[in-house]
Design an enzyme around this catalytic site. Structure first.
Site, short mmCIF file in Angstrom:
data_model
loop_
_atom_site.label_atom_id
_atom_site.label_comp_id
_atom_site.label_asym_id
_atom_site.label_seq_id
_atom_site.Cartn_x
_atom_site.Cartn_y
_atom_site.Cartn_z
CB CYS A 175 -19.54 -7.08 -3.61
SG CYS A 175 -19.01 -8.18 -4.64
CB CYS A 190 -24.04 -7.55 -10.62
SG CYS A 190 -24.04 -7.00 -8.92
CB CYS A 204 -20.19 -1.91 -6.26
SG CYS A 204 -19.70 -2.19 -8.11
CB CYS A 247 -17.25 5.01 2.17
SG CYS A 247 -18.77 4.43 1.38
CB CYS A 256 -21.22 4.95 -5.41
SG CYS A 256 -20.23 6.38 -4.85
CG ASP A 265 -2.05 1.12 1.22
OD1 ASP A 265 -2.57 1.43 0.01
OD2 ASP A 265 -2.26 1.64 2.14
CB CYS A 318 -18.54 -7.69 -12.45
SG CYS A 318 -17.33 -7.29 -11.20
#
Length: 368
Positions: free
Chosen positions: A266, A209, A212, A259, A216, A152, A206
């Site tokens: 999902c 779908c 997500c 968030c 938001c 990260d 995915c």
């Protein structure tokens, strides 16, 4: 004619070694493992350049400054031949959306409710890297095995590398989705000079779908698989230092650090088991549903004490209290005016601006 059954002994040895690395990784708490090539991917570099050119990284200038190293592993470290991609689950026991209507409390992203994951994850990565060097050299795979560990904090395209290594695919929310672990994976990488065979990349599952995208609260996805960080609640509450644009403040709701909405909805999460990888990842009781009234009284000293060992500590008291003030303003809880009022004169102008906004939203102190 060559005998097809007689495989290259070097490749056989490296393949066996990769299997042993995976076994060792699992003893350290990693639940997902794969290998990706370190060579540049022109298409991936082009996507990064286009995203930066569109300004979608917002004020995260460090992404642009080191973009030349971020494009591929070999752009960061020319000696790299392979990337060992690893995932550690932090699947929550409780529904991350359960506090959406609890206006008097602040919502903290699941990953930040425990100890700073960077510490535990990097410790495990370094342990595995040392094993790779020692064991790789002992087996004669190379005179000297080179490794570099990342999680990260370096110019590494972690999610595309994880997808290339087969840990999962980048979903429409741009995060990695795993068939076994849903959207709840901490990612880490070990770059190595060993030329390991790449794993099969994951297939995008995915389909049609768009859960997500619809979840938001600030419409941060201009298109599937494309995130505009400038509208993302995680970016706004963590990375963005100044005032949040007023038109986006209502969308923050009671989210005060990060968030989880696009992750939490999902459908693949139904296969994810509650994580028991590291005790440090378990949520601290005081951070699962903290009262905004208490958080609004934090000064620098009490902030540092409360968030010692937490990733939240890095944003500092001012940015955190700013977030809490937006949540207070969105709450409709007039009783919070007592905590909001003195912050209108806070020494930090961004905090003072947020307090004045919240004060007005709460009716300027008028009783209910």
């Amino acid at each position: 004619m060559s005998d097809p059954d007689r495989a290259d002994p070097v490749k056989v040895a490296l393949s066996a070694f990769a299997q042993d690395v995976e076994a060792q990784a699992r003893t350290l708490g990693f639940c997902a493992f794969g290998v990706a090539s370190a060579v540049p991917d022109a298409a991936l570099g082009a996507r990064l350049d286009a995203w930066l050119a569109a300004g979608m990284h917002g004020t995260m200038g460090w992404m642009e400054q080191r973009a030349h190293q971020r494009r591929s592993p070999q752009d960061l470290w020319p000696d790299a031949r392979s990337v060992i991609a690893l995932g550690m689950s932090y699947a929550p026991a409780l529904d991350p959306l359960r506090l959406a209507d609890e206006a008097q409390v602040g919502r903290i992203s699941v990953y930040a409710q425990g100890a700073d994951y960077h510490d535990g994850l990097k410790k495990a990565l370094k342990h595995l890297a040392r094993w790779i060097v020692t064991e790789g050299e002992r087996r004669g795979l190379a005179d000297a095995v080179g490794v570099k560990v990342f999680t990260d904090t370096a110019p590494v395209l972690e999610k595309p590398l994880a997808a290339a290594a087969g840990l999962g695919w980048q979903g429409k929310h741009t995060n990695v989705v795993s068939r076994e672990h849903g959207s709840w994976l901490f990612l880490g990488e070990i770059y190595t000079t060993l030329d390991l065979a790449p794993s099969a990349p994951a297939r995008d599952r995915c389909g049609s779908c768009r859960a997500c995208q619809d979840a938001c609260p600030t419409d941060a996805f201009p298109a599937p698989y494309r995130l505009d960080a400038r509208r993302c609640v995680s970016y706004l509450t963590i990375e963005h230092k100044g005032p949040v644009p007023e038109d986006l403040r209502p969308g923050l709701g009671n989210r005060i650090y990060g968030c989880d909405d696009c992750l939490a909805v999902c459908p693949w999460n139904k296969f994810a088991k509650v994580a028991h990888t590291m005790k440090a990842f378990l949520p601290r009781a005081e951070l699962t549903a903290p009262d905004l009234a208490d958080l609004l009284t934090l000064d620098d000293t009490s902030f540092r004490a409360l968030f010692s060992g937490s990733p939240i500590k890095r944003i500092g008291r001012n940015r955190f209290v700013r977030n809490c003030l937006y949540a207070a303003g969105n709450s409709g809880e007039a009783g919070l005016s007592a905590q909001v009022a003195p912050l209108r004169d806070d020494a930090d102008p961004v905090v003072a601006d947020a307090a004045r906004w919240a004060w007005e939203k709460l009716g300027g102190g008028r009783s209910e």
